[in-house]
Design a protein around this motif. Structure first.
Motif, short mmCIF file in Angstrom:
data_model
loop_
_atom_site.label_atom_id
_atom_site.label_comp_id
_atom_site.label_asym_id
_atom_site.label_seq_id
_atom_site.Cartn_x
_atom_site.Cartn_y
_atom_site.Cartn_z
N GLN A 47 10.00 34.53 83.61
CA GLN A 47 8.55 34.63 83.80
C GLN A 47 7.89 33.30 83.53
O GLN A 47 6.96 32.91 84.22
CB GLN A 47 7.96 35.71 82.90
CG GLN A 47 6.49 35.97 83.17
CD GLN A 47 6.25 36.47 84.58
OE1 GLN A 47 6.88 37.43 85.01
NE2 GLN A 47 5.36 35.81 85.32
N ILE A 48 8.37 32.57 82.51
CA ILE A 48 7.83 31.25 82.21
C ILE A 48 8.01 30.33 83.42
O ILE A 48 7.09 29.63 83.83
CB ILE A 48 8.49 30.65 80.95
CG1 ILE A 48 8.05 31.42 79.71
CG2 ILE A 48 8.16 29.17 80.81
CD1 ILE A 48 8.82 31.05 78.46
N LEU A 49 9.20 30.34 83.99
CA LEU A 49 9.47 29.51 85.16
C LEU A 49 8.58 29.91 86.33
O LEU A 49 7.99 29.05 87.00
CB LEU A 49 10.95 29.61 85.56
CG LEU A 49 11.34 28.84 86.81
CD1 LEU A 49 11.03 27.36 86.66
CD2 LEU A 49 12.81 29.06 87.12
N GLN A 50 8.47 31.20 86.59
CA GLN A 50 7.64 31.66 87.70
C GLN A 50 6.18 31.26 87.50
O GLN A 50 5.52 30.80 88.43
CB GLN A 50 7.75 33.18 87.87
CG GLN A 50 7.17 33.69 89.16
CD GLN A 50 7.86 33.08 90.38
OE1 GLN A 50 9.07 33.11 90.50
NE2 GLN A 50 7.09 32.50 91.27
N ASP A 51 5.68 31.43 86.27
CA ASP A 51 4.31 31.03 85.98
C ASP A 51 4.12 29.53 86.19
O ASP A 51 3.11 29.09 86.73
CB ASP A 51 3.93 31.40 84.54
CG ASP A 51 3.77 32.90 84.34
OD1 ASP A 51 3.75 33.66 85.33
OD2 ASP A 51 3.70 33.32 83.16
N TYR A 52 5.10 28.72 85.77
CA TYR A 52 5.01 27.28 85.96
C TYR A 52 4.95 26.94 87.45
O TYR A 52 4.11 26.15 87.88
CB TYR A 52 6.19 26.57 85.30
CG TYR A 52 6.20 25.08 85.56
CD1 TYR A 52 5.32 24.24 84.88
CD2 TYR A 52 7.04 24.52 86.52
CE1 TYR A 52 5.31 22.89 85.13
CE2 TYR A 52 7.02 23.17 86.77
CZ TYR A 52 6.15 22.35 86.08
OH TYR A 52 6.13 21.00 86.35
N LEU A 53 5.85 27.55 88.21
CA LEU A 53 5.88 27.28 89.65
C LEU A 53 4.61 27.74 90.34
O LEU A 53 4.18 27.13 91.34
CB LEU A 53 7.11 27.95 90.27
CG LEU A 53 8.46 27.37 89.82
CD1 LEU A 53 9.60 28.22 90.39
CD2 LEU A 53 8.60 25.92 90.22
N ASN A 54 3.98 28.80 89.83
CA ASN A 54 2.74 29.31 90.42
C ASN A 54 1.51 28.57 89.91
O ASN A 54 0.40 28.83 90.36
CB ASN A 54 2.58 30.80 90.09
CG ASN A 54 3.56 31.66 90.83
OD1 ASN A 54 4.08 31.30 91.88
ND2 ASN A 54 3.85 32.84 90.28
N GLY A 55 1.70 27.68 88.93
CA GLY A 55 0.57 26.95 88.36
C GLY A 55 -0.25 27.79 87.40
O GLY A 55 -1.41 27.47 87.14
N THR A 56 0.34 28.85 86.86
CA THR A 56 -0.40 29.75 85.97
C THR A 56 0.18 29.79 84.56
O THR A 56 -0.16 30.68 83.77
CB THR A 56 -0.41 31.18 86.55
OG1 THR A 56 0.94 31.64 86.69
CG2 THR A 56 -1.13 31.24 87.89
N LEU A 57 1.05 28.85 84.22
CA LEU A 57 1.66 28.84 82.89
C LEU A 57 0.60 28.55 81.83
O LEU A 57 -0.13 27.58 81.91
CB LEU A 57 2.77 27.79 82.81
CG LEU A 57 3.49 27.70 81.47
CD1 LEU A 57 4.24 28.99 81.18
CD2 LEU A 57 4.45 26.52 81.45
N THR A 58 0.54 29.42 80.85
CA THR A 58 -0.39 29.26 79.74
C THR A 58 0.33 28.57 78.59
O THR A 58 1.44 28.96 78.23
CB THR A 58 -0.90 30.63 79.27
OG1 THR A 58 -1.52 31.30 80.36
CG2 THR A 58 -1.89 30.49 78.14
N THR A 59 -0.31 27.55 78.04
CA THR A 59 0.30 26.84 76.91
C THR A 59 -0.64 26.93 75.71
O THR A 59 -1.82 27.22 75.84
CB THR A 59 0.58 25.37 77.25
OG1 THR A 59 -0.64 24.73 77.61
CG2 THR A 59 1.58 25.25 78.39
N THR A 60 -0.06 26.67 74.53
CA THR A 60 -0.81 26.67 73.28
C THR A 60 -0.60 25.32 72.61
O THR A 60 -0.05 24.41 73.20
CB THR A 60 -0.33 27.81 72.37
OG1 THR A 60 1.05 27.62 72.10
CG2 THR A 60 -0.54 29.17 73.02
N ASP A 61 -0.99 25.22 71.34
CA ASP A 61 -0.78 23.99 70.59
C ASP A 61 0.70 23.69 70.48
O ASP A 61 1.52 24.61 70.37
CB ASP A 61 -1.38 24.10 69.19
CG ASP A 61 -2.90 24.16 69.21
OD1 ASP A 61 -3.48 23.63 70.18
OD2 ASP A 61 -3.47 24.75 68.28
#
Length: 66
Positions: A47-61
């Motif tokens: 899911q992390i990879l898919q979100d990154y590829l979709n430009g929707t990856l959420t990051t924190t501190d």
């Protein structure tokens, strides 16, 4: 230090996604032209990879800032 960045570079890796990473480690990856995406939420790797590829990856501190 530097073993993993060198190995990943030799295998054509251009980006890594991590939860936390120190500044020295980031520098070593960057010297190998490997982009470091920090502070990805800990969840399903696919899911992390898919979100990154979709430009929707959420990051924190970045939890490792030393």
């Amino acid at each position: 230090p530097g073993v993993l960045p060198e190995w990943l570079s030799q295998h054509g890796v251009s980006t890594i996604i991590v939860n936390g990473i120190g500044s020295r480690a980031q520098t070593i990856f960057n010297e190998k032209q490997i982009k470091v995406v920090t502070s990805a939420a800990i969840e399903n790797p696919e899911q992390i990879l898919q979100d990154y590829l979709n430009g929707t990856l959420t990051t924190t501190d970045n939890f490792c800032d030393h």
